[in-house]
Motif scaffolding. Sequence first.
Motif, mmCIF file in Angstrom:
data_model
loop_
_atom_site.group_PDB
_atom_site.id
_atom_site.type_symbol
_atom_site.label_atom_id
_atom_site.label_comp_id
_atom_site.label_asym_id
_atom_site.label_seq_id
_atom_site.Cartn_x
_atom_site.Cartn_y
_atom_site.Cartn_z
ATOM 1 N N MET A 1 0.845 -1.179 0.000
ATOM 2 C CA MET A 1 0.000 0.000 0.000
ATOM 3 C C MET A 1 0.888 1.239 0.000
ATOM 4 O O MET A 1 1.903 1.284 0.679
ATOM 5 C CB MET A 1 -0.898 0.017 1.225
ATOM 6 N N LEU A 2 0.446 2.212 -0.744
ATOM 7 C CA LEU A 2 1.150 3.488 -0.801
ATOM 8 C C LEU A 2 0.363 4.591 -0.112
ATOM 9 O O LEU A 2 0.886 5.671 0.137
ATOM 10 C CB LEU A 2 1.421 3.867 -2.262
ATOM 11 N N ALA A 3 -0.899 4.316 0.170
ATOM 12 C CA ALA A 3 -1.761 5.265 0.876
ATOM 13 C C ALA A 3 -2.136 4.642 2.220
ATOM 14 O O ALA A 3 -2.143 3.422 2.367
ATOM 15 C CB ALA A 3 -3.015 5.555 0.060
ATOM 16 N N ARG A 4 -2.460 5.476 3.159
ATOM 17 C CA ARG A 4 -2.837 4.973 4.479
ATOM 18 C C ARG A 4 -4.286 4.525 4.472
ATOM 19 O O ARG A 4 -5.186 5.281 4.108
ATOM 20 C CB ARG A 4 -2.603 6.042 5.520
ATOM 21 N N ALA A 5 -4.466 3.266 4.878
ATOM 22 C CA ALA A 5 -5.807 2.676 4.886
ATOM 23 C C ALA A 5 -5.834 1.562 5.920
ATOM 24 O O ALA A 5 -4.800 1.044 6.329
ATOM 25 C CB ALA A 5 -6.141 2.135 3.504
ATOM 26 N N LYS A 6 -7.047 1.195 6.324
ATOM 27 C CA LYS A 6 -7.206 0.095 7.271
ATOM 28 C C LYS A 6 -8.403 -0.744 6.855
ATOM 29 O O LYS A 6 -9.287 -0.281 6.140
ATOM 30 C CB LYS A 6 -7.374 0.602 8.700
ATOM 31 N N THR A 7 -8.424 -1.971 7.317
ATOM 32 C CA THR A 7 -9.544 -2.863 7.010
ATOM 33 C C THR A 7 -10.679 -2.611 7.987
ATOM 34 O O THR A 7 -10.477 -2.110 9.096
ATOM 35 C CB THR A 7 -9.120 -4.341 7.090
ATOM 36 N N GLY A 8 -11.887 -2.977 7.538
ATOM 37 C CA GLY A 8 -13.059 -2.849 8.381
ATOM 38 C C GLY A 8 -14.261 -3.469 7.707
ATOM 39 O O GLY A 8 -14.188 -3.892 6.548
ATOM 40 N N PRO A 9 -15.382 -3.550 8.412
ATOM 41 C CA PRO A 9 -16.597 -4.127 7.839
ATOM 42 C C PRO A 9 -17.054 -3.308 6.628
ATOM 43 O O PRO A 9 -17.068 -2.082 6.660
ATOM 44 C CB PRO A 9 -17.617 -4.030 8.971
ATOM 45 N N SER A 10 -17.435 -4.019 5.562
ATOM 46 C CA SER A 10 -17.847 -3.364 4.321
ATOM 47 C C SER A 10 -19.310 -3.652 4.018
ATOM 48 O O SER A 10 -19.762 -4.788 4.155
ATOM 49 C CB SER A 10 -16.993 -3.885 3.164
ATOM 50 N N SER A 11 -20.018 -2.639 3.564
ATOM 51 C CA SER A 11 -21.399 -2.845 3.118
ATOM 52 C C SER A 11 -21.417 -3.445 1.716
ATOM 53 O O SER A 11 -22.454 -3.902 1.251
ATOM 54 C CB SER A 11 -22.168 -1.524 3.140
ATOM 55 N N ILE A 12 -20.268 -3.468 1.043
ATOM 56 C CA ILE A 12 -20.175 -4.048 -0.304
ATOM 57 C C ILE A 12 -20.005 -5.563 -0.219
ATOM 58 O O ILE A 12 -20.710 -6.313 -0.875
ATOM 59 C CB ILE A 12 -19.006 -3.427 -1.098
ATOM 60 N N HIS A 13 -19.021 -5.989 0.616
ATOM 61 C CA HIS A 13 -18.742 -7.422 0.704
ATOM 62 C C HIS A 13 -17.832 -7.710 1.888
ATOM 63 O O HIS A 13 -16.626 -7.464 1.808
ATOM 64 C CB HIS A 13 -18.082 -7.909 -0.588
ATOM 65 N N GLY A 14 -18.372 -8.182 2.981
ATOM 66 C CA GLY A 14 -17.573 -8.648 4.116
ATOM 67 C C GLY A 14 -16.624 -7.612 4.691
ATOM 68 O O GLY A 14 -17.019 -6.727 5.427
ATOM 69 N N VAL A 15 -15.355 -7.730 4.326
ATOM 70 C CA VAL A 15 -14.307 -6.846 4.811
ATOM 71 C C VAL A 15 -13.855 -5.959 3.661
ATOM 72 O O VAL A 15 -13.715 -6.423 2.524
ATOM 73 C CB VAL A 15 -13.106 -7.659 5.348
ATOM 74 N N GLY A 16 -13.607 -4.688 3.958
ATOM 75 C CA GLY A 16 -13.138 -3.755 2.943
ATOM 76 C C GLY A 16 -11.937 -2.984 3.433
ATOM 77 O O GLY A 16 -11.447 -3.186 4.544
ATOM 78 N N LEU A 17 -11.456 -2.084 2.591
ATOM 79 C CA LEU A 17 -10.286 -1.261 2.873
ATOM 80 C C LEU A 17 -10.733 0.200 2.882
ATOM 81 O O LEU A 17 -11.368 0.651 1.929
ATOM 82 C CB LEU A 17 -9.236 -1.510 1.784
#
Length: 130
Positions: A1-17
């Motif tokens: 990853m080059l940008a700061r992000a974290k995982t979490g619950p997604s309304s699209i599909h299970g786990v998202g970024l």
Amino acid sequence: MLARAKTGPSSIHGVGLFATELIPKGTRVWEFTEGFDLVLTKEESGKLSRAAQEQFFNYAYLSKKSGKYVLCSDDARFFNHQIPANVTCRVPDGSNITEALECVATRDIQTGEELTNNYEEFDADPSDVV
């Protein structure tokens, strides 16, 4: 990853970024890193245990460029599919790396917003598209 992000619950599909800070349009968000991201042929992936294959194929994509499977070794494996996506993935100009791929923000992405891409841009078998 080059940008700061974290995982979490997604309304699209299970786990998202999800972005943990503003990601301006045009920012490179992710890139394939040779020696860090895993690349396997179909034959090599077939040698994995059944449980490992299930895990591997849940997160890997089949490269349109090489026909090999690529597993992101960072949280980029949690990008979810969406059209339109807020991140686009492409082969960078002038790269001599077989699996080269970079992903760029198509618009400003706000803190807390889920990062998405269109699997069809880079995955030769997007059968897992939600």
